[in-house]
Motif scaffolding. Structure first.
Motif, short mmCIF file in Angstrom:
data_model
loop_
_atom_site.label_atom_id
_atom_site.label_comp_id
_atom_site.label_asym_id
_atom_site.label_seq_id
_atom_site.Cartn_x
_atom_site.Cartn_y
_atom_site.Cartn_z
N ALA A 21 0.81 -1.21 0.00
CA ALA A 21 0.00 0.00 0.00
C ALA A 21 0.85 1.27 0.00
CB ALA A 21 -0.93 0.01 1.21
N ILE A 22 2.00 1.26 0.66
CA ILE A 22 2.82 2.47 0.79
C ILE A 22 3.55 2.74 -0.52
CG2 ILE A 22 4.80 3.50 1.97
CD1 ILE A 22 3.90 1.97 4.48
N THR A 23 3.39 3.94 -1.05
CA THR A 23 4.08 4.33 -2.28
C THR A 23 5.25 5.28 -2.00
OG1 THR A 23 2.59 6.20 -2.67
CG2 THR A 23 1.99 4.09 -3.68
N HIS A 24 5.13 6.12 -0.95
CA HIS A 24 6.15 7.09 -0.58
C HIS A 24 6.24 7.20 0.94
CE1 HIS A 24 5.12 8.32 -4.66
NE2 HIS A 24 6.32 8.88 -4.73
N VAL A 25 7.41 7.57 1.42
CA VAL A 25 7.59 7.91 2.84
C VAL A 25 8.24 9.28 2.90
CG1 VAL A 25 7.74 5.52 3.64
CG2 VAL A 25 9.83 6.71 2.98
N GLY A 26 8.01 9.98 3.99
CA GLY A 26 8.58 11.32 4.09
C GLY A 26 8.71 11.78 5.52
N GLY A 27 9.26 12.95 5.66
CA GLY A 27 9.45 13.55 6.98
C GLY A 27 9.94 14.97 6.83
N TYR A 28 10.43 15.51 7.90
CA TYR A 28 10.96 16.86 7.87
C TYR A 28 11.87 17.06 9.07
CZ TYR A 28 6.80 17.11 10.79
OH TYR A 28 5.83 16.84 11.72
N THR A 29 12.87 17.83 8.86
CA THR A 29 13.76 18.30 9.93
C THR A 29 13.89 19.79 9.69
OG1 THR A 29 15.63 17.62 8.58
CG2 THR A 29 15.00 16.14 10.36
N ASP A 30 14.92 20.20 8.99
CA ASP A 30 15.03 21.60 8.60
C ASP A 30 14.30 21.86 7.28
OD1 ASP A 30 16.90 19.99 7.31
OD2 ASP A 30 18.35 21.61 7.08
N LYS A 34 10.57 13.66 0.79
CA LYS A 34 9.67 12.56 0.44
C LYS A 34 10.36 11.74 -0.64
CE LYS A 34 5.66 13.03 -1.93
NZ LYS A 34 4.22 13.28 -2.18
N ILE A 35 10.39 10.42 -0.45
CA ILE A 35 11.01 9.52 -1.42
C ILE A 35 10.07 8.35 -1.68
CG2 ILE A 35 13.40 10.13 -0.86
CD1 ILE A 35 13.53 7.63 0.91
N THR A 36 10.30 7.65 -2.78
CA THR A 36 9.47 6.49 -3.09
C THR A 36 9.82 5.33 -2.15
OG1 THR A 36 10.99 5.51 -4.68
CG2 THR A 36 9.38 7.13 -5.54
N LYS A 37 8.88 4.43 -2.05
CA LYS A 37 9.11 3.21 -1.27
C LYS A 37 10.33 2.47 -1.80
CE LYS A 37 7.05 -0.37 -2.60
NZ LYS A 37 6.16 -1.40 -3.06
N ASP A 38 10.43 2.36 -3.12
CA ASP A 38 11.55 1.63 -3.71
C ASP A 38 12.89 2.30 -3.43
OD1 ASP A 38 9.86 -0.34 -4.73
OD2 ASP A 38 9.59 0.71 -6.63
N ASP A 39 12.92 3.63 -3.45
CA ASP A 39 14.16 4.34 -3.09
C ASP A 39 14.53 4.07 -1.64
OD1 ASP A 39 14.53 5.37 -5.63
OD2 ASP A 39 13.68 7.34 -5.15
N ALA A 40 13.55 4.10 -0.74
CA ALA A 40 13.81 3.85 0.67
C ALA A 40 14.33 2.42 0.87
CB ALA A 40 12.55 4.08 1.50
N ILE A 41 13.74 1.47 0.19
CA ILE A 41 14.20 0.08 0.29
C ILE A 41 15.65 -0.03 -0.16
CG2 ILE A 41 13.94 -2.22 -0.76
CD1 ILE A 41 10.86 -1.72 -0.62
N GLY A 42 15.98 0.60 -1.28
CA GLY A 42 17.36 0.57 -1.77
C GLY A 42 18.34 1.20 -0.80
N PHE A 51 15.91 4.22 8.70
CA PHE A 51 14.69 4.97 8.95
C PHE A 51 14.03 4.43 10.20
CE2 PHE A 51 15.39 5.19 4.36
CZ PHE A 51 15.35 6.56 4.18
N PHE A 52 13.26 5.28 10.87
CA PHE A 52 12.56 4.88 12.08
C PHE A 52 11.29 5.71 12.21
CE2 PHE A 52 15.32 8.36 13.27
CZ PHE A 52 14.58 9.11 14.15
N THR A 53 10.39 5.23 13.07
CA THR A 53 9.21 5.99 13.46
C THR A 53 9.25 6.13 14.98
OG1 THR A 53 7.79 4.05 13.72
CG2 THR A 53 7.81 5.09 11.54
N MET A 54 8.45 7.03 15.48
CA MET A 54 8.33 7.19 16.93
C MET A 54 6.91 6.80 17.34
SD MET A 54 11.27 8.19 18.08
CE MET A 54 10.89 8.76 19.73
N VAL A 55 6.81 5.92 18.32
CA VAL A 55 5.53 5.53 18.90
C VAL A 55 5.59 5.95 20.35
CG1 VAL A 55 3.96 3.64 19.42
CG2 VAL A 55 5.31 3.60 17.31
#
Length: 92
Positions: A21-30, A34-42, A51-55
């Motif tokens: 289902a996920i096509t892109h992931v993203g975030g922000y600092t400064d 946003k990058i594609t799922k395939d780029d993140a996998i590579g 990469f990480f998330t915060m719960v």
């Protein structure tokens, strides 16, 4: 040593199954990113980025998994929130 980034949003295709289902992931600092799922996998597989998330206050690592020969992103099992990535807000 890989660089690290927190994934804070995703884009998904609701017509796809949950593993793809996920096509892109993203975030922000400064700035936003946003990058594609395939780029993140590579990037993960080449050990360039982690990469990480915060719960709540827990940092949860994003890993590459495979199902039926197709790679996808998921978080390590944390027994707290099973769909950490899929529950993130949509990226702009």
């Amino acid at each position: 040593m890989p660089q690290q980034a927190q994934i804070k949003c995703i884009n998904k295709d609701p017509r796809e199954d949950r593993y793809n289902a996920i096509t892109h992931v993203g975030g922000y600092t400064d700035r936003q990113w946003k990058i594609t799922k395939d780029d993140a996998i590579g990037m993960i597989e080449r050990r360039e980025w982690e990469f990480f998330t915060m719960v709540r206050t827990h940092r949860v690592k994003v890993i590459v998994a495979s199902r039926n020969g197709r790679k996808y992103l998921k978080t390590e099992a944390d027994y707290d929130t099973p769909d950490n990535l899929l529950s993130l807000p949509e990226c702009p």
